[in-house]
Design a protein around this motif. Structure first.
Motif, short mmCIF file in Angstrom:
data_model
loop_
_atom_site.label_atom_id
_atom_site.label_comp_id
_atom_site.label_asym_id
_atom_site.label_seq_id
_atom_site.Cartn_x
_atom_site.Cartn_y
_atom_site.Cartn_z
N VAL A 12 -11.97 9.61 -9.54
CA VAL A 12 -11.74 8.31 -10.57
C VAL A 12 -10.38 8.20 -11.50
CG1 VAL A 12 -12.44 6.99 -12.76
CG2 VAL A 12 -14.33 7.12 -10.44
N GLU A 13 -10.43 9.44 -12.50
CA GLU A 13 -9.14 10.13 -13.71
C GLU A 13 -8.38 10.14 -12.84
OE1 GLU A 13 -9.14 9.98 -16.71
OE2 GLU A 13 -11.58 9.48 -16.98
N GLU A 19 -4.23 -4.39 -2.95
CA GLU A 19 -5.13 -4.02 -4.09
C GLU A 19 -6.81 -2.46 -3.53
OE1 GLU A 19 -3.94 -4.32 -7.84
OE2 GLU A 19 -4.18 -6.57 -7.33
N GLN A 70 3.37 5.92 -5.83
CA GLN A 70 3.08 5.84 -7.19
C GLN A 70 2.69 6.67 -7.57
OE1 GLN A 70 2.04 2.42 -9.01
NE2 GLN A 70 2.43 3.12 -11.11
N ARG A 71 1.03 7.17 -6.65
CA ARG A 71 0.74 7.73 -6.79
C ARG A 71 1.13 9.74 -6.68
NH1 ARG A 71 -3.72 5.40 -5.18
NH2 ARG A 71 -2.78 4.60 -2.96
N ASP A 84 -6.67 0.11 -1.28
CA ASP A 84 -6.29 0.75 -1.98
C ASP A 84 -7.43 1.69 -2.66
OD1 ASP A 84 -3.55 2.59 -2.31
OD2 ASP A 84 -4.55 1.81 -4.84
N VAL A 85 -8.37 0.94 -3.84
CA VAL A 85 -9.31 0.66 -4.24
C VAL A 85 -10.69 1.29 -3.22
CG1 VAL A 85 -10.96 -0.36 -4.83
CG2 VAL A 85 -9.21 -0.77 -6.08
N PHE A 144 2.05 2.26 -3.16
CA PHE A 144 1.14 2.18 -4.16
C PHE A 144 1.11 3.56 -4.24
CE2 PHE A 144 -1.55 -2.03 -4.52
CZ PHE A 144 -1.28 -2.30 -5.43
N GLU A 174 -4.22 -7.07 -12.44
CA GLU A 174 -4.24 -5.91 -11.54
C GLU A 174 -5.67 -5.65 -10.58
OE1 GLU A 174 -1.46 -3.35 -12.39
OE2 GLU A 174 -1.41 -2.42 -10.15
N TRP A 175 -5.83 -5.93 -10.35
CA TRP A 175 -7.12 -4.99 -9.61
C TRP A 175 -7.72 -3.83 -9.23
CZ3 TRP A 175 -9.63 -9.29 -4.91
CH2 TRP A 175 -9.77 -10.64 -5.48
N ARG A 176 -6.51 -2.85 -8.98
CA ARG A 176 -6.67 -1.58 -8.99
C ARG A 176 -7.13 -1.34 -10.59
NH1 ARG A 176 -2.12 1.65 -6.89
NH2 ARG A 176 -0.96 0.43 -8.54
N TYR A 236 -7.32 7.98 -10.30
CA TYR A 236 -7.23 6.91 -9.72
C TYR A 236 -6.32 6.29 -11.19
CZ TYR A 236 -7.01 2.88 -7.78
OH TYR A 236 -6.76 2.08 -6.87
N LEU A 237 -6.91 6.18 -12.04
CA LEU A 237 -6.81 5.61 -13.08
C LEU A 237 -5.19 6.38 -13.43
CD1 LEU A 237 -9.28 5.26 -15.35
CD2 LEU A 237 -8.53 3.11 -14.28
N LYS A 238 -4.33 7.38 -13.58
CA LYS A 238 -3.80 7.64 -14.21
C LYS A 238 -2.35 6.92 -12.77
CE LYS A 238 -4.26 12.35 -16.42
NZ LYS A 238 -4.81 13.65 -16.29
N SER A 239 -2.60 6.82 -11.88
CA SER A 239 -1.62 6.78 -10.53
C SER A 239 -1.49 5.30 -10.44
CB SER A 239 -2.06 7.25 -9.48
OG SER A 239 -3.48 6.15 -9.14
N VAL A 240 -2.44 4.29 -11.60
CA VAL A 240 -2.41 2.81 -11.44
C VAL A 240 -0.93 2.57 -12.31
CG1 VAL A 240 -2.90 0.64 -12.04
CG2 VAL A 240 -4.72 2.29 -10.75
N ARG A 299 0.56 -1.27 0.61
CA ARG A 299 0.25 0.13 0.10
C ARG A 299 0.94 1.29 -0.09
NH1 ARG A 299 -4.34 0.18 4.87
NH2 ARG A 299 -5.11 1.74 2.98
N LEU A 308 -10.98 -2.75 -11.33
CA LEU A 308 -12.23 -1.94 -10.75
C LEU A 308 -11.95 -0.01 -10.79
CD1 LEU A 308 -11.44 -3.66 -7.35
CD2 LEU A 308 -13.10 -3.88 -9.20
N GLY A 309 -10.79 0.09 -11.08
CA GLY A 309 -10.51 1.13 -11.60
C GLY A 309 -11.23 1.62 -13.07
N ILE A 358 -16.39 12.87 -8.33
CA ILE A 358 -15.96 10.70 -7.99
C ILE A 358 -15.21 10.74 -9.76
CG2 ILE A 358 -17.85 9.02 -8.42
CD1 ILE A 358 -19.93 10.19 -7.67
N SER A 412 3.42 10.15 -9.65
CA SER A 412 2.94 10.54 -10.93
C SER A 412 2.20 12.15 -10.87
CB SER A 412 1.57 9.23 -10.37
OG SER A 412 1.02 9.53 -11.94
N GLU A 464 -9.20 4.80 -2.27
CA GLU A 464 -9.10 5.92 -2.63
C GLU A 464 -10.58 6.02 -4.37
OE1 GLU A 464 -6.62 7.88 -3.63
OE2 GLU A 464 -5.66 6.87 -2.08
N LEU A 465 -10.94 5.18 -4.02
CA LEU A 465 -12.66 5.46 -4.69
C LEU A 465 -13.35 5.22 -4.42
CD1 LEU A 465 -11.82 2.90 -8.43
CD2 LEU A 465 -11.61 5.50 -7.73
#
Lengths: 495, 74
Positions: free
Chosen positions: B67-68, B43, A174-175, B46-47, A171, A384-386, B70-74, A168, A389-390, B63, A178, B50-51
């Motif tokens: 989401v945007e 994971e 990374q955020r 984290d979801v 992660f 990758e679930w992230r 989050y996807l940029k950071s995955v 975690r 799900l994202g 929202i 990023s 963050e989501l």
């Protein structure tokens, strides 16, 4: 061909410049009383012409062989350089690279700037990182980058002790990076590459390896699992690399011993990690698995990504188009080179393609931009679930029904990953629409990246995921004779 | 391999040693399955963080932004 019974490191030089090193016994085979060493595959393409070839013992410099030598038939002098004329050597992975011994102090300065920058960015994110692996070895042993190395590695030891918390943290890291504008490529749950733009505009990737201490052992991605004391890492001390002061573990010698064994002080340009299987099992189990298949797909696309596929549209895309009204919101899962996505966008559909390797569709993305098509390609990693799900959340929140297509995706992944495919498809259809599948179900010749999945397995999995199959048929694959393709249309929970 | 060696090998693989070897393989596989839950749990956490938490706001713009991002950071 060589002879000898002592395992020593030998350097191979061309025109006096070291290009390759190997262990006499470890890297050779015995035949008719002599040791035979195979030329590395990455060096072979250069071996056509003449040169002054020498073999020397690495530690003593004793010359074993030194003579003008002819390879192949060319009358030219052998030059082991890249397309820009820059000298190459074989790095620790067996690849041709611009090793540091070919570079001047001026040339390595940008790398040192990048190390400083990334260490600073990690520190801003609350992580006390330091040079690791070969970079730490060079700093501690020689105060400089190791000549036969070609990249720089960073590492850190988490303050957490449980793999879940360590992941975690990675992660979050990374955020943070990023958000700070860095492009990150994740290798595993606790290791990634940070791309740094250098002054001349070129991009350099620095690898950052996470680690943690647990019950008296240090685990550091991707080779270390040794008995270790926290005091050997914290508080960090300093080391000097090419005249710059950088952070280092409190007792760097202990970490180097954990990385390279007790012989770390003796230079070994032919070093191979001999990580115990138990350490690999642990690191694999905790942290790896999200990149499975990625390298193979990247290789597949590497020679194809700048061209659109031939034979467009596929029969499958035509079938989808014939069943749906225009314009529809099309979600192309596993779009690959996105040839069908381009065709569907040209028909007037609003198309979003998703793929494990979005750069596989560079040609399609260029065509879409040139023609003003409503087509974009984004990343989706079904391992990758992230990511699943994202992307699923984003699609579930997009207004209106969707047409979800997956052409040879279910047959390109294993059963566990298919669950993610069904999950993201199901989320994409939360506001209605249909799922169209094209799956190799039997017959034909075996292939490298796809494998047949029986129709009954697909049906069973779809039912378990809440889909109701509305149409199914088996057709002959037009591009691959003998191959049978199952075509299915399904909706979520509608009879 | 001699007949004797083959017979001994057969006896070992089908006897208690063979059974224990199989059992160790099973246990190793089971341990590995449990190790793999660490990544899944991380994971999911984290979801959720963050989501799911931004979703609770029911503010569509927030929202979408979450989401945007989050996807940029995955």
């Amino acid at each position: 061909m060589l002879a000898g019974s002592e395992d020593i490191v030998l350097d191979v030089t061309f025109e006096g410049r070291r290009v390759w090193s190997f262990w006499l016994l470890r890297d050779s085979v015995e035949r008719a009383g002599h040791r035979w060493v195979e030329w590395p595959g990455s060096l072979v393409p250069f071996l056509d012409g003449h040169c002054q070839l020498a073999v020397l013992e690495h530690l003593t410099g004793e010359v074993v062989y030194d003579a003008p030598t002819q390879f192949g038939t060319s009358a030219d002098q052998i030059a082991i350089v890249n397309a820009e004329g820059k000298a190459l050597g074989i790095d620790k992975s067996g690849r041709m690279a611009q090793t540091f011994d070919t570079r001047s102090a001026e040339q390595v300065a940008p790398l040192l700037d990048s190390i400083d920058e990334v260490l600073g960015a990690l520190k801003d994110a609350g992580i006390e990182a330091f040079p690791a692996y070969g970079t730490l070895l060079g700093a501690v042993r020689e105060g400089k980058l190791i000549g036969h190395d070609s990249d720089a590695d960073l590492g850190y030891v988490s303050k957490h002790e449980n793999p879940v918390d360590v992941i975690r943290e990675s992660f979050r890291l990374q955020r943070r990076l990023s958000n700070a504008g860095y492009k990150i490529t994740r290798y595993s749950a606790i290791a990634f590459k940070v791309d740094v733009k250098e002054a001349d505009g070129s991009v350099r990737g620095l690898d950052v390896f996470g680690g943690f201490l647990c019950q008296g052992r240090l685990y550091l991605m991707g080779e270390v699992g040794e008995t270790f004391e926290r005091e050997w890492i914290f508080p960090l001390g300093t080391t000097t690399l090419e005249g710059r002061t950088l952070p280092a573990p409190a007792v760097p010698e202990k970490l180097l011993e954990a990385m390279y064994g007790r012989g770390w002080k003796v230079p070994d340009p032919a070093f191979h990690f001999e990580t115990p299987a138990s350490t690999h099992r642990r690191l694999n189990g905790w942290f790896r698995g999200t990149r499975t298949g990625r390298d193979a797909w990247s290789r597949f696309f590497s020679t194809r990504r700048h061209t659109l596929p031939e034979g467009l549209p596929s029969e499958f895309a035509q079938f989808v188009a014939s069943q749906e009204q225009t314009p529809a919101r099309v979600v192309d899962l596993g779009c690959g080179r996105a040839g069908d996505a381009v065709w569907l966008a040209r028909q007037g559909h609003h198309v979003t393609g998703y793929d494990f390797v979005p750069t596989g569709s560079l040609a399609a993305q260029k065509v879409a931009a040139d023609e003003g098509l409503d087509l974009k390609v984004e990343s989706l990693n079904l391992n990758e679930w992230r990511s699943v799900l994202g992307v699923g959340t984003k699609l579930a929140h997009t207004p209106g029904p969707a047409v979800v297509i997956a052409n040879h995706v279910a047959d390109a992944v294993g059963a566990r990953t298919r669950k993610s495919l069904w999950r993201v498809a199901s989320m994409a259809l939360r506001q209605g629409g249909r799922l169209y599948l094209n799956v190799w179900v039997g017959g034909g010749q075996s292939k490298a990246l796809v494998h047949p999945v029986p129709m009954r397995v697909i049906e069973r999995e779809l039912a378990a995921a809440g889909f109701v199959v509305q149409h199914q048929e088996i057709v002959e694959d037009q591009q691959d004779s003998g191959r049978q393709v199952g075509r299915l249309v399904a909706q979520v929970g509608v009879k | 391999m001699s007949l004797k060696d083959r017979l001994v090998g057969k006896l070992i693989s089908s006897g208690p040693v063979g059974q224990l070897t199989e059992r160790i393989k099973e246990l190793e596989a089971e341990v590995q399955e449990i190790r793999q839950q660490n990544l899944r749990l991380a994971e999911l956490a984290d979801v959720v963080e963050e989501l799911l938490i931004p979703m609770a706001s029911r503010d569509q713009a927030r929202i979408d932004a979450a989401v945007e991002a989050y996807l940029k950071s995955v």
